[in-house]
Design an enzyme around this catalytic site. Structure first.
Site, PDB file in Angstrom:
ATOM      1  N   TYR A 129      -1.554  -0.818  10.554  1.00 27.00           N
ATOM      2  CA  TYR A 129      -1.684  -1.139   9.127  1.00 27.00           C
ATOM      3  C   TYR A 129      -0.517  -0.575   8.333  1.00 27.00           C
ATOM      4  O   TYR A 129       0.123  -1.286   7.541  1.00 27.00           O
ATOM      5  CB  TYR A 129      -3.003  -0.593   8.587  1.00 27.00           C
ATOM      6  CG  TYR A 129      -3.142  -0.781   7.092  1.00 27.00           C
ATOM      7  CD1 TYR A 129      -3.406  -2.045   6.562  1.00 27.00           C
ATOM      8  CD2 TYR A 129      -2.995   0.286   6.213  1.00 27.00           C
ATOM      9  CE1 TYR A 129      -3.523  -2.229   5.195  1.00 27.00           C
ATOM     10  CE2 TYR A 129      -3.101   0.113   4.847  1.00 27.00           C
ATOM     11  CZ  TYR A 129      -3.369  -1.152   4.342  1.00 27.00           C
ATOM     12  OH  TYR A 129      -3.466  -1.337   2.983  1.00 27.00           O
ATOM     13  N   SER A 172       0.853  -1.187   0.000  1.00 29.61           N
ATOM     14  CA  SER A 172       0.000   0.000   0.000  1.00 29.61           C
ATOM     15  C   SER A 172       0.890   1.237   0.000  1.00 29.61           C
ATOM     16  O   SER A 172       2.040   1.196   0.450  1.00 29.61           O
ATOM     17  CB  SER A 172      -0.897   0.011   1.245  1.00 29.61           C
ATOM     18  OG  SER A 172      -1.524   1.268   1.421  1.00 29.61           O
TER      19      SER A 172
END
Length: 256
Positions: free
Chosen positions: A152, A139
């Site tokens: 995350y 990501s």
């Protein structure tokens, strides 16, 4: 089962994983679809069956034994993966000190530990055969600390670092390791992560199909890192140029 081109995709029941499966099927790659939701996998397999051989494995990769069970199941079916796509993962938005301890540990288990286990289990065989490779889905969150998505972002930073190192270790053996770094993407991830109303997602998102295509194209070209979309390239450059204090405060404002 003797086809040497099997592509194993985790997190294949929706989003980027499902779109990668559709694109790979168009390119003639036999597929192993892996996820928890068996009914979703069966529907996708039925959709792709006229184009390629398709196998499904309904498995919860958040469990510590999940990675080994998957590899054992592949062996039992006589499937040797040429390509592994580590797409399974999830994110959560909230304050670290109040968010569920169990949820945050599960995030690390799936995003980091399972991914590492799968890489370690399949990479030696790829190196021995001198072909194939791994696609790890990370990501743009990997490129800066992100308050309110602290765990995350940290897991995805790990994925980028690991993948780039493995790319260098494996490439001399004819094996490719690629990490794909999407920005905001229209998938079910946004609902589970509770980020659909964050400022970051309000500025727009790419389609899962476009992210999947760019990721697989980059892998097939032997690239180490694929950042999807021109805007995300600019964000990546800005995160490197800005002082870390400014970068993390902007990220916190976007997510808070």
């Amino acid at each position: 089962m003797a086809d040497p081109r099997w592509m194993v995709i985790t997190g294949a029941s929706s989003g980027i994983g499902a779109e990668m499966a559709r694109i790979a099927a168009e390119r003639g790659r036999p597929l192993v679809l892996v996820a928890r939701r068996e009914e979703r996998l069966r529907a996708l397999a039925a959709e792709l069956a006229p184009k390629v051989a398709t196998e499904i494995v309904a498995l919860d990769l958040e469990r510590p034994e999940g990675a080994l069970r998957l590899v054992e199941e592949l062996g039992a079916r006589g499937i040797v993966p040429e390509t592994l796509v580590n797409n399974a993962g999830f994110g959560l938005r909230g304050r670290f000190a109040t968010m569920s301890y169990e949820d945050q540990v599960a995030m690390v288990e799936l995003n980091v530990t399972t991914l590492t286990r799968l890489c370690r289990l399949v990479l030696p065989g790829m190196i021995e055969r001198r072909r194939g490779g791994i696609v790890n889905v990370a990501s743009m969150a990997a490129y800066q600390a992100i308050p309110f998505m602290a765990v995350y972002a940290a897991t995805k930073a790990y994925v980028v670092s690991l993948s780039e190192a493995l790319h260098e270790e494996a490439r001399r053996h004819g094996v490719v390791v690629t990490v794909v770094c999407p920005g905001p993407t229209a998938t079910e991830f946004t609902l589970r992560a509770n980020v659909e109303k964050s400022k970051m997602f309000s500025t727009g998102s790419m389609s899962a199909a476009e992210v999947a295509r760019l990721g697989l194209d980059g892998y097939e070209k032997g690239r180490a890192v694929v950042v999807t979309g021109g805007r995300n390239h600019l964000i990546g450059i800005a995160s490197k140029l800005l002082p870390r204090l400014a970068s993390r405060r902007v990220a916190g404002w976007m997510q808070g």
